[in-house]
Scaffold this active site. Sequence first.
Site, short mmCIF file in Angstrom:
data_model
loop_
_atom_site.label_atom_id
_atom_site.label_comp_id
_atom_site.label_asym_id
_atom_site.label_seq_id
_atom_site.Cartn_x
_atom_site.Cartn_y
_atom_site.Cartn_z
N HIS A 81 0.83 -1.22 0.00
CA HIS A 81 0.00 0.00 0.00
C HIS A 81 0.85 1.27 0.00
O HIS A 81 0.49 2.28 0.59
CB HIS A 81 -0.95 0.04 1.21
CG HIS A 81 -1.94 -1.08 1.23
ND1 HIS A 81 -3.18 -1.00 0.67
CD2 HIS A 81 -1.85 -2.34 1.74
CE1 HIS A 81 -3.83 -2.14 0.84
NE2 HIS A 81 -3.04 -2.98 1.48
N ASN A 154 -10.30 -2.93 2.40
CA ASN A 154 -9.98 -2.96 0.97
C ASN A 154 -11.24 -2.72 0.14
O ASN A 154 -12.34 -2.73 0.69
CB ASN A 154 -9.40 -4.33 0.59
CG ASN A 154 -7.92 -4.46 0.93
OD1 ASN A 154 -7.25 -3.49 1.24
ND2 ASN A 154 -7.42 -5.68 0.88
N HIS A 345 -4.04 1.11 11.92
CA HIS A 345 -3.82 -0.14 12.66
C HIS A 345 -5.18 -0.76 13.00
O HIS A 345 -5.98 -0.12 13.70
CB HIS A 345 -3.05 0.18 13.94
CG HIS A 345 -2.60 -1.02 14.71
ND1 HIS A 345 -3.08 -2.29 14.47
CD2 HIS A 345 -1.72 -1.15 15.72
CE1 HIS A 345 -2.50 -3.14 15.29
NE2 HIS A 345 -1.67 -2.48 16.06
N TYR A 368 0.92 -4.09 12.32
CA TYR A 368 0.81 -2.65 12.01
C TYR A 368 1.64 -1.78 12.95
O TYR A 368 2.19 -0.76 12.52
CB TYR A 368 -0.67 -2.23 11.94
CG TYR A 368 -1.33 -2.79 10.69
CD1 TYR A 368 -1.57 -4.16 10.55
CD2 TYR A 368 -1.69 -1.98 9.62
CE1 TYR A 368 -2.14 -4.69 9.41
CE2 TYR A 368 -2.27 -2.51 8.47
CZ TYR A 368 -2.49 -3.87 8.37
OH TYR A 368 -3.05 -4.39 7.23
FE1 HDE Z 1 -2.40 -4.80 5.54
N1 HDE Z 1 -0.61 -3.98 6.01
N2 HDE Z 1 -1.70 -6.62 6.12
N3 HDE Z 1 -4.12 -5.74 4.95
N4 HDE Z 1 -3.10 -3.09 4.92
C1 HDE Z 1 -0.31 -2.69 5.84
O1 HDE Z 1 0.78 -1.36 7.46
C2 HDE Z 1 -0.57 -6.81 6.83
C3 HDE Z 1 -4.43 -7.05 5.04
C4 HDE Z 1 -4.35 -2.82 4.45
O2 HDE Z 1 -3.37 3.38 4.05
C5 HDE Z 1 1.02 -2.32 6.46
O3 HDE Z 1 1.02 0.86 7.83
C6 HDE Z 1 -0.45 -8.21 7.20
C7 HDE Z 1 -5.81 -7.29 4.76
C8 HDE Z 1 -4.45 -1.45 4.05
O4 HDE Z 1 -1.68 3.32 5.44
C9 HDE Z 1 1.48 -3.65 7.08
C10 HDE Z 1 -1.55 -8.82 6.69
C11 HDE Z 1 -6.33 -6.05 4.49
C12 HDE Z 1 -3.20 -0.90 4.31
C13 HDE Z 1 0.36 -4.58 6.72
C14 HDE Z 1 -2.33 -7.81 6.01
C15 HDE Z 1 -5.26 -5.10 4.60
C16 HDE Z 1 -2.39 -1.94 4.85
C17 HDE Z 1 1.98 -1.64 5.53
C18 HDE Z 1 -1.92 -10.29 6.77
C19 HDE Z 1 -7.76 -5.72 4.10
C20 HDE Z 1 -2.76 0.52 4.04
C21 HDE Z 1 1.96 -0.18 5.92
C22 HDE Z 1 -2.07 -10.76 8.08
C23 HDE Z 1 -8.71 -5.92 5.17
C24 HDE Z 1 -2.97 1.39 5.23
C25 HDE Z 1 1.21 -0.14 7.14
C26 HDE Z 1 -2.65 2.82 4.88
C27 HDE Z 1 -1.07 -1.76 5.26
C28 HDE Z 1 0.35 -5.85 7.12
C29 HDE Z 1 -3.52 -8.12 5.32
C30 HDE Z 1 -5.46 -3.71 4.35
C31 HDE Z 1 2.84 -4.15 6.62
C32 HDE Z 1 0.67 -8.81 7.99
C33 HDE Z 1 -6.55 -8.62 4.81
C34 HDE Z 1 -5.67 -0.76 3.46
O5 HDE Z 1 1.57 -3.57 8.46
#
Ligand code: HDE
Length: 717
Positions: A81, A154, A345, A368
């Site tokens: 993202h 999402n 988060h 997060y």
């Molecule tokens: Fe994320 N995800 N994600 N994700 N995610 C991040 O956090 C992560 C997942 C989502 O506009 C990171 O601050 C793991 C699902 C959005 O700043 C990180 C897993 C969904 C955004 C991270 C998932 C999301 C992130 C990277 C699996 C939909 C952007 C930067 C367990 C429900 C937030 C940050 C923004 C961002 C980890 C799965 C949505 C790396 C480990 C499922 C919208 O922490």
Amino acid sequence: MATKKKTQPGNTTGNTKVNELEVNKEEGTGQFLTTNQGLRINDDQNSLKAGNRGPSLLEDFILREKITHFDHERIPERIVHARGSAAHGFFQVYESMSKYTSARFLNDPSLKTPVFVRFSTVAGSRGSTDLARDVRGFSVKFYTEEGNYDLVGNNIPVFFIQDAVKFPDLIHAVKPEPDNEMPQAASAHNTFWDFVSVMPESMHMIMWAMSDRALPRSYRMMEGFGVHTFRFINARGESSFVKFHWKPLLGVHSVAWDEAQKISGKDPDFHRRDLWEAIENGAFPEWEFGVQIIPEKDEHKYDFDLLDPTKLIPEELVPVQRIGKLTLDRNPDNFFAETEQVAFHPGHLVPGIDFSNDPLLQGRLFSYTDTQLSRLGSPNFHEIPINRPIVPIHNNQRDGHMRQQINRGKVSYGPNTMANGCPFQAKVAEGGFVSYEEKIEAKKVRERSKSFFDHFSQATLFFNSQSDIEKTHLINALRFELGKVEIEEIRDRVVSLLGQVDMSLATQVADGLGMTVKKPQQPINRSFPADGNPNDFQPVKKVQTLQKSAALSMNNTIKNTIKSRCIAVLIADGVDEEELNKYKNALEKQGARIKMIAPRLGMIKGSGKGNIKADMSLLTGSSVVFDAVLVPGGKNVNTLVSQPEAIHFINEAYSHCKPIAVSKEGIALLKASYVLHHLGIDEADQMGVLIDKPVKQFIDAIAQHRFWKREVNKVPA
Ligand code: HDE
């Protein structure tokens, strides 16, 4: 009282005419230039030297401060993202939801809760195109009176994987390949499909990602989903399961794949610009907040598991109640300070909302904070203005990099007596958060519940729910993506997985790739533990009770507005002003935005006495960034017919199925283009090509968004 005009020390821009309004927005207006210590700077043009031709001096603390700060301007981009755009706004609930949740911002309809919302793509890096085929992030930070609540979702309601432990693998597979860092912001490559081909649980999400949902026309025209099942908890401590939705009031719309690829070249900031301009123009994006509430007792009622993030709850089974509205009405002042530094988060909760045991969500709860530590560099990231709650923070956490808060006193521990036990814990009645007391009797295991093993039924439901055109787009997307896969065994495996979803889908994809659908290789699912028996981990397909779900097709979306749609008007000298103004006024009255495109920039002579300003030339304006095209009458048509770019403009708009309206004279441009070779004049109306028709008909056609049925006759791109 008359305001005193501010002086601008040091303004030496000479003859540049500066727009006063813009200047007043600038932070330094009327202020002296200073160092970060507040020292007024006398010369920002020259470094300190031993003589004007001599070496620079180490003692130049002003130079060193400026360059050091510059050297550290970049922070690590988000690992996923990274590419995003955001806006401020507010949320208001329609009626109290206190029956289900004690969250105050969902209880009081008079409360306007400020929000900051960030949209993003997943795979590309910060500078990548907005138009990648990709999932879009939809993150909402609610600054509530009980602390910040983040809904980090999402635009697709399911996910690729079921367990957080597979997330790094998924992301490594989709990101550019590590040896050559290619391709950027694209899933169409070997490693992504290799992973998918042995992870059948991804099939449902693959259907969504290959559909036009992954090519939104605008952030303002896409749905949002919390994805996981969460819990609502009411004041009596009773829990229900809940799924969250955002429903855009402009409807859900997409662009064509060929168009997406071209926009990526013409305007890679297309979505960012669209969001920014809509807000600047007062066309504030709006979404209704929807909830699907499932009583605790119904946890096991469905033929899928509520905890499985690869499944949705069809709206036919549990309707979405629309309970409030989100409005975005203000652009950020500074991209870095706000959009880049915002830290979402899923673990930022308020009383009345809690987690479920979805194993993907549980893993996110760790990730997060960890990612903010690495990205923002300090445990004090909550003190960055965009992350600060609107309520005060009091606790015994202290110090660390870049600490802003200046804590007073000696007591930074609890329990204590020296500060009378403060800060003290809050009772539930005082807003204290308590986790839902879920009863758990279990063995500690690394296992996946068998109730997660049906990887295909909902993928089939999604495919069956699509209109014919949507199915064609999905099939073509798979042909494109797999066409970029160089390893035949990977294609074979994916196509045979598609056969588990729908045989006609698999056959059509295979046809396009010049191959046949092979029987699935055993085992289909390669993700099993080292000591596991492969047979115990293979997917099952249950008998589908629901054949179709209307909410899954974009074909059924709202098509009743042209608000904020962008219309290109092709003009040249001699354009019929009267006709032009008639269209312009009528379209603008409906909220559309008009841009004049001419062979060159500057003033274009109208047929009467007036001059019309060209907003773009045929060189800078491209059909792919517009929703519809208008060619008014007059002598301008003769000029346009002689311009290959004008003909290309019409051809592209036509092949991307956009409404086109031309005057009686304008028909010459249609004849010079491909349109009338493909389309009989008698069928033009129904195909969204309006020749000398009332403006109302054009407005209705734009509201339809696209005339995809043109594609049935295979229009060349
Ligand atoms: Fe994320 N995800 N994600 N994700 N995610 C991040 O956090 C992560 C997942 C989502 O506009 C990171 O601050 C793991 C699902 C959005 O700043 C990180 C897993 C969904 C955004 C991270 C998932 C999301 C992130 C990277 C699996 C939909 C952007 C930067 C367990 C429900 C937030 C940050 C923004 C961002 C980890 C799965 C949505 C790396 C480990 C499922 C919208 O922490």
